[in-house]
Scaffold this motif. Sequence first.
Motif, PDB file in Angstrom:
ATOM      1  N   THR A 139      -2.556   5.303   3.823  1.00 45.99           N
ATOM      2  CA  THR A 139      -2.327   4.075   3.068  1.00 45.99           C
ATOM      3  C   THR A 139      -2.522   2.890   4.003  1.00 45.99           C
ATOM      4  O   THR A 139      -2.484   3.020   5.219  1.00 45.99           O
ATOM      5  CB  THR A 139      -0.905   4.047   2.486  1.00 45.99           C
ATOM      6  OG1 THR A 139       0.040   4.221   3.551  1.00 45.99           O
ATOM      7  CG2 THR A 139      -0.719   5.154   1.477  1.00 45.99           C
ATOM      8  N   ASP A 140      -2.722   1.738   3.428  1.00 45.94           N
ATOM      9  CA  ASP A 140      -3.034   0.555   4.227  1.00 45.94           C
ATOM     10  C   ASP A 140      -1.820  -0.370   4.269  1.00 45.94           C
ATOM     11  O   ASP A 140      -1.321  -0.795   3.224  1.00 45.94           O
ATOM     12  CB  ASP A 140      -4.229  -0.171   3.616  1.00 45.94           C
ATOM     13  CG  ASP A 140      -4.710  -1.307   4.499  1.00 45.94           C
ATOM     14  OD1 ASP A 140      -4.391  -2.453   4.204  1.00 45.94           O
ATOM     15  OD2 ASP A 140      -5.380  -1.029   5.511  1.00 45.94           O
ATOM     16  N   ALA A 141      -1.352  -0.677   5.475  1.00 50.67           N
ATOM     17  CA  ALA A 141      -0.146  -1.491   5.623  1.00 50.67           C
ATOM     18  C   ALA A 141      -0.316  -2.860   4.981  1.00 50.67           C
ATOM     19  O   ALA A 141       0.596  -3.390   4.332  1.00 50.67           O
ATOM     20  CB  ALA A 141       0.199  -1.640   7.109  1.00 50.67           C
ATOM     21  N   SER A 165       2.791   3.479   6.298  1.00 50.79           N
ATOM     22  CA  SER A 165       1.485   2.841   6.458  1.00 50.79           C
ATOM     23  C   SER A 165       1.247   2.356   7.882  1.00 50.79           C
ATOM     24  O   SER A 165       0.095   2.215   8.307  1.00 50.79           O
ATOM     25  CB  SER A 165       1.347   1.660   5.478  1.00 50.79           C
ATOM     26  OG  SER A 165       2.376   0.717   5.684  1.00 50.79           O
TER      27      SER A 165
END
Length: 586
Positions: A139-141, A165
């Motif tokens: 996942t993307d922070a 993330s």
Amino acid sequence: MMRGCHCHRCLLLVHTVETVLLVLMLGALTGIAARYLRAIPLPLIQIGLGALLSWPQEHGLHIAFDPELFLLLFIPPLLFADGWRIPKREFFALYQPILRLALGLVLFTVLGLGYLIHWMIPEMPLTVAFALAAVVSPTDAVAVSAITRSLGMPTKTMHVLEGESLLNDASGLVALKFAIAATLTGLFSWTSVAKEFLWIALGGLAVGALLGWGFARARALVTRRLGDVAATQMVLLLVLLPFAAYIVGERIGVSGILAAVAAGIATNFADLERGEFVAERMQTEGTWTMIEAAFNGAIFLLLGLQLPSIVDTMAETGRHGGWQLAGYVAAISGALLLLRWIWLTLAVQGSLLKAHLEGKMAERPSWLLTLATTLAGIRGAVTLAGALSVPLMVDGHTPFPARDLLVFLAAGTIIITLLVGSIGLPLLLRRLPPPAEPIEVREEREARLAACRAAIAGMALEPARLAAADPQWLTQYQEAVGRLTQDYRKRTDLLDDDAAATPEAQAESPEAMRQLRQRYVIELELRLKCLKIERDTLYAERHAHRINDESLRSLVAELDLSEVSLRKRLKVARQAAGVPAAPQGD
């Protein structure tokens, strides 16, 4: 010939600078536009605008996307800021679910999704399918924070998502590296993967922590002698620290991303010993707020700018129809969310329940919360950068198999997860039961009470000082103590839920206490109004040339500090008195 080459480079450099400035300006403008389009999340507005600007083939805005340069310029400061801001107590208290998501879920996704992709698209070799699964697994922070922070996600669940993330980029990129290596060489070893992962992850964390600690020690030595005089220079060095951590980490072969995160965490720990440096703290907060807003906007705009060229590349190949490609994207995105839900249900929900029973999480895990956490698995810029970092050629002559398809499917997955999260999360979070008062709110209130009571106690003079004091000074001091004590008493009455139980308050409670708190709100609002009048008067004095610019800045800075404090106190007072919050900007 050389002269022409230099001119071409100059023109290219000028074009790049103009493009960067345009992207930053558009990021700011879309941030303003999002205030009026509250139904559409800001990242989707920025991606859509980027795609529209890039769509015209001849006259559109086109940017050559260099994944390594992108990761260096945009990702380190944002991950550093997230590591700096994330509450460390909650981060370490919830380490079990965070690690299970950051490590276990990535491996589970790479294996499960990789085999599914290879079965669904036989022309894509299994190692390339694993590479695609590795690209979309973390996942993307930036995307997670941008989408979920304003939707009312339960606080501790948000901490778990942020921690996941921050850490899963390393595991996803390591998996990608080995999938590419297996494609290029045909060799694969689980032992090599485990050793490489430990070196990359632990080495990155160690490098970042060491650099953060070293910077903190050097800053302490300098500011111990200079105080806040060097605040501006220290903030500039702090802004450069995540880039240094990333570059050093990448140069020695460890995770630069984790190095930037660890540097942010280490710097935050060091900041706990710097309570007296007010100017530096205020400059740091303002600087990072601006950097986060600018870089977040730039990332999503750049992502949107790449989409038309990715779609055109797939259209030129002509190997797959539009509906077939859409079906692949939908199937991969659906499988990605399904695998996430299965992992959350089977491997993570137990540790979340344990954290709830131990008081580390206020919300009890439920199927609705599990589904919301599933939809919050949003992919973003790191996924696109990873996909575009896949080499073009295998051996200098043979193209990397199905690379264009891999990039297209990764980009499509980003869009689908953003859309699903943006639409589904608000609907789900509305159905969650209203949360009890967060532990942090109670702790903050008790900390404010402790600070007020300590301030009241600290105004008492020691017997020796009292006996030796000049009578006139003592009278003036006691008058000042009386005024300040009255102000602190109002604040403690506002904050102390047990105040109504005291004998003095029992005759007045609860209506009298409510009126007392409402009067305090009115008083704070009046003080804010007076501050505004003072500030307007100072600017009028400057317009009349009765003070100079330096005096104006100094005097207005004092009022600004007072206003920040008053607005914080007014927010707490309105909550305690049950008075609706004023419109934003009031």
